[in-house]
Motif scaffolding. Structure first.
Motif, short mmCIF file in Angstrom:
data_model
loop_
_atom_site.label_atom_id
_atom_site.label_comp_id
_atom_site.label_asym_id
_atom_site.label_seq_id
_atom_site.Cartn_x
_atom_site.Cartn_y
_atom_site.Cartn_z
N ARG A 185 -6.34 11.31 2.39
CA ARG A 185 -7.79 12.35 2.52
C ARG A 185 -8.59 11.76 1.34
NH1 ARG A 185 -4.06 16.29 4.12
NH2 ARG A 185 -3.82 16.81 2.02
N GLU A 186 -8.06 11.42 0.14
CA GLU A 186 -9.07 11.20 -0.97
C GLU A 186 -9.58 9.73 -0.48
OE1 GLU A 186 -11.03 10.97 -4.78
OE2 GLU A 186 -10.15 12.68 -3.58
N ALA A 187 -8.71 8.80 -0.12
CA ALA A 187 -9.23 7.57 0.12
C ALA A 187 -10.31 7.44 1.14
CB ALA A 187 -8.10 6.52 0.62
N VAL A 188 -10.04 8.34 2.45
CA VAL A 188 -11.35 8.54 3.45
C VAL A 188 -12.56 9.03 2.71
CG1 VAL A 188 -11.66 9.54 5.44
CG2 VAL A 188 -9.52 8.62 5.25
N ARG A 189 -12.45 10.16 1.80
CA ARG A 189 -13.31 10.55 1.03
C ARG A 189 -14.32 9.56 0.55
NH1 ARG A 189 -10.20 15.39 0.67
NH2 ARG A 189 -9.15 14.63 -1.36
N VAL A 190 -13.59 8.86 -0.40
CA VAL A 190 -14.17 7.77 -1.11
C VAL A 190 -15.00 6.76 -0.38
CG1 VAL A 190 -13.78 5.79 -2.51
CG2 VAL A 190 -12.66 7.90 -3.00
N TRP A 191 -14.19 6.29 0.74
CA TRP A 191 -14.93 5.30 2.06
C TRP A 191 -16.15 6.21 2.51
CZ3 TRP A 191 -14.83 6.52 7.50
CH2 TRP A 191 -15.45 5.48 8.13
N ALA A 232 4.28 10.19 -9.46
CA ALA A 232 3.52 10.34 -10.83
C ALA A 232 3.06 11.71 -10.87
CB ALA A 232 2.77 9.26 -10.94
N GLY A 233 3.02 12.52 -9.95
CA GLY A 233 2.41 13.71 -9.79
C GLY A 233 0.62 13.63 -9.75
N ARG A 234 0.11 12.48 -9.42
CA ARG A 234 -1.21 12.42 -9.35
C ARG A 234 -1.74 13.13 -8.06
NH1 ARG A 234 -5.50 7.58 -9.54
NH2 ARG A 234 -7.22 8.66 -9.53
N TYR A 235 -0.93 13.13 -6.92
CA TYR A 235 -1.32 13.62 -5.58
C TYR A 235 -0.14 14.36 -5.25
CZ TYR A 235 -5.07 10.29 -5.62
OH TYR A 235 -6.47 9.74 -5.77
N ALA A 236 -0.25 15.40 -4.47
CA ALA A 236 0.72 16.41 -4.02
C ALA A 236 1.54 15.63 -2.88
CB ALA A 236 0.20 17.59 -3.69
N SER A 237 0.96 15.05 -2.02
CA SER A 237 1.49 14.19 -1.03
C SER A 237 0.63 13.02 -0.50
CB SER A 237 1.47 15.27 0.04
OG SER A 237 0.07 15.69 0.55
N THR A 238 1.40 12.33 0.29
CA THR A 238 0.70 10.92 0.92
C THR A 238 -0.43 11.38 1.56
OG1 THR A 238 2.32 11.04 2.74
CG2 THR A 238 3.04 9.57 0.84
N SER A 239 -0.58 12.51 2.35
CA SER A 239 -1.58 12.92 3.00
C SER A 239 -2.80 13.08 2.21
CB SER A 239 -1.34 14.43 3.94
OG SER A 239 -0.44 13.95 4.81
N MET A 269 0.77 -1.08 0.06
CA MET A 269 -0.11 0.01 0.11
C MET A 269 0.86 1.42 0.15
SD MET A 269 -2.96 -0.73 2.79
CE MET A 269 -4.65 -1.89 2.25
N LEU A 270 1.89 1.15 0.66
CA LEU A 270 2.66 2.63 1.01
C LEU A 270 3.58 2.81 -0.49
CD1 LEU A 270 3.60 4.56 2.52
CD2 LEU A 270 5.51 3.00 3.51
N ALA A 271 3.88 1.56 -0.96
CA ALA A 271 4.46 1.60 -2.25
C ALA A 271 3.64 2.26 -3.40
CB ALA A 271 5.08 0.27 -2.81
N LEU A 272 2.33 1.90 -3.57
CA LEU A 272 1.30 2.33 -4.35
C LEU A 272 1.17 3.80 -3.89
CD1 LEU A 272 -0.72 1.97 -6.55
CD2 LEU A 272 -2.26 1.27 -4.88
N ILE A 273 0.77 4.07 -3.03
CA ILE A 273 0.81 5.46 -2.55
C ILE A 273 2.02 6.35 -2.87
CG2 ILE A 273 0.61 7.00 -0.47
CD1 ILE A 273 -0.85 5.02 1.16
N ARG A 274 3.25 6.04 -2.76
CA ARG A 274 4.32 6.88 -3.17
C ARG A 274 4.45 6.75 -4.60
NH1 ARG A 274 8.36 4.31 1.65
NH2 ARG A 274 7.80 5.77 3.13
N ARG A 275 4.24 5.85 -5.52
CA ARG A 275 4.10 5.82 -6.70
C ARG A 275 2.95 7.07 -7.47
NH1 ARG A 275 4.47 0.33 -6.27
NH2 ARG A 275 2.41 -0.05 -7.02
#
Length: 89
Positions: A34-40, A23-30, A13-19
């Motif tokens: 936050r997006e994952a929690v919004r989806v949940w 890749a520039g899809r997100y500005a930070s791990t946070s 999971m951590l590797a996926l988040i870091r990738r």
């Protein structure tokens, strides 16, 4: 208001988040989390709405003043309907 939170994640999971961040899809791990929690939260809300709809249908059925259909008759109706559908298809 924000609160700092420390979590433990599996390496995959951590590797996926870091990738995703690299890749520039997100500005930070946070931001990813936050997006994952919004989806949940959205999924939980949709689940609650579906559950409320099912409960409402059950209540309407239980409150229906019409007499209940005997089980044998219900199965006969379903079988007849299925036969009509197979003949027309």
């Amino acid at each position: 208001m924000s609160e700092k939170l420390t979590i433990t994640l599996p390496a995959e999971m951590l590797a996926l988040i870091r990738r995703q961040v690299e890749a520039g899809r997100y500005a930070s791990t946070s931001e990813v989390l936050r997006e994952a929690v919004r989806v949940w939260m959205r999924d939980e809300e949709e689940h609650a709405e579906r559950l409320a709809a099912v409960r409402a249908r059950i209540k309407r059925s239980l409150d229906d003043p019409r007499p209940a259909v005997p089980l044998e008759e219900a199965f006969a109706r379903v079988k007849a309907h299925a036969e009509r559908l197979s003949r027309s298809g």
